[in-house]
Structure formats: C-alpha cells, structure tokens
Design a protein around this motif. Structure first.
Motif, PDB file in Angstrom:
ATOM      1  N   UNK A 113       0.846  -1.202   0.000  1.00 53.49           N
ATOM      2  CA  UNK A 113       0.000   0.000   0.000  1.00 53.49           C
ATOM      3  C   UNK A 113       0.878   1.248   0.000  1.00 53.49           C
ATOM      4  N   UNK A 114       1.936   1.238   0.806  1.00 60.88           N
ATOM      5  CA  UNK A 114       2.844   2.384   0.850  1.00 60.88           C
ATOM      6  C   UNK A 114       3.520   2.601  -0.498  1.00 60.88           C
ATOM      7  N   UNK A 115       3.910   1.498  -1.138  1.00 63.22           N
ATOM      8  CA  UNK A 115       4.639   1.582  -2.392  1.00 63.22           C
ATOM      9  C   UNK A 115       3.748   2.027  -3.546  1.00 63.22           C
ATOM     10  N   UNK A 116       2.557   1.445  -3.643  1.00 60.00           N
ATOM     11  CA  UNK A 116       1.696   1.696  -4.797  1.00 60.00           C
ATOM     12  C   UNK A 116       0.564   2.663  -4.511  1.00 60.00           C
ATOM     13  N   UNK A 117       0.268   2.879  -3.237  1.00 57.81           N
ATOM     14  CA  UNK A 117      -0.839   3.751  -2.896  1.00 57.81           C
ATOM     15  C   UNK A 117      -2.182   3.066  -2.940  1.00 57.81           C
ATOM     16  N   UNK A 118      -2.208   1.753  -3.159  1.00 62.73           N
ATOM     17  CA  UNK A 118      -3.467   1.019  -3.166  1.00 62.73           C
ATOM     18  C   UNK A 118      -3.233  -0.420  -2.740  1.00 62.73           C
ATOM     19  N   UNK A 119      -4.308  -1.098  -2.414  1.00 61.31           N
ATOM     20  CA  UNK A 119      -4.207  -2.483  -1.936  1.00 61.31           C
ATOM     21  C   UNK A 119      -3.910  -3.426  -3.086  1.00 61.31           C
ATOM     22  N   UNK A 120      -3.195  -4.484  -2.768  1.00 61.61           N
ATOM     23  CA  UNK A 120      -2.912  -5.554  -3.717  1.00 61.61           C
ATOM     24  C   UNK A 120      -3.250  -6.875  -3.060  1.00 61.61           C
ATOM     25  N   UNK A 121      -3.814  -7.785  -3.822  1.00 66.80           N
ATOM     26  CA  UNK A 121      -4.134  -9.106  -3.299  1.00 66.80           C
ATOM     27  C   UNK A 121      -2.860  -9.941  -3.245  1.00 66.80           C
ATOM     28  N   UNK A 122      -2.746 -10.796  -2.226  1.00 65.82           N
ATOM     29  CA  UNK A 122      -1.615 -11.701  -2.106  1.00 65.82           C
ATOM     30  C   UNK A 122      -2.096 -13.115  -2.427  1.00 65.82           C
ATOM     31  N   UNK A 123      -1.467 -13.728  -3.413  1.00 61.26           N
ATOM     32  CA  UNK A 123      -1.811 -15.083  -3.817  1.00 61.26           C
ATOM     33  C   UNK A 123      -0.588 -15.967  -3.712  1.00 61.26           C
TER      34      UNK A 123
END
Length: 57
Positions: free
Chosen positions: A45-55
């Motif tokens: 979130x800090x890096x991209x500014x948005x949530x990412x799913x973890x798979x």
C-alpha cells in the motif's frame, strides 16, 4: 508449496501467542504467517498507494 519452519525465542513466542489468541488462529506458525502477510500488504500500500491481493505462487 514448500513449508519452512523457524525456531522462536521466548519474546517471539509471547508475541506470537498474543497474536494467535487475538486472531483466533490454530498455532504459532499461522500467527507468524498472518504477521508477515500484514506487513507485506502495508508495504504494498505504501509503495503503490493502493491495496494488492496476495496469492500463493
């Protein structure tokens, strides 16, 4: 997926036990996994500014 096992010292065991109880997890390894995933999500979130799913890969 390969499994890794780690040895924990007393302070780490205390922390993992508290996380395990608060989150209702089955064991310390699940608590450690939860902590790692949480940290990775916050870093993403800090890096991209948005949530990412973890798979699993």
């Amino acid at each position: 997926m390969p499994q890794a096992s780690f040895d924990y010292d007393d302070s780490e065991c205390d922390l993992l036990d508290r996380v395990q109880q608060r989150k209702g997890l089955a064991d310390r390894d699940q608590a450690a996994e939860w902590l790692v995933k949480t940290r990775l999500r916050r870093a993403a979130i800090k890096l991209t500014g948005r949530s990412r799913a973890l798979y699993e890969v």
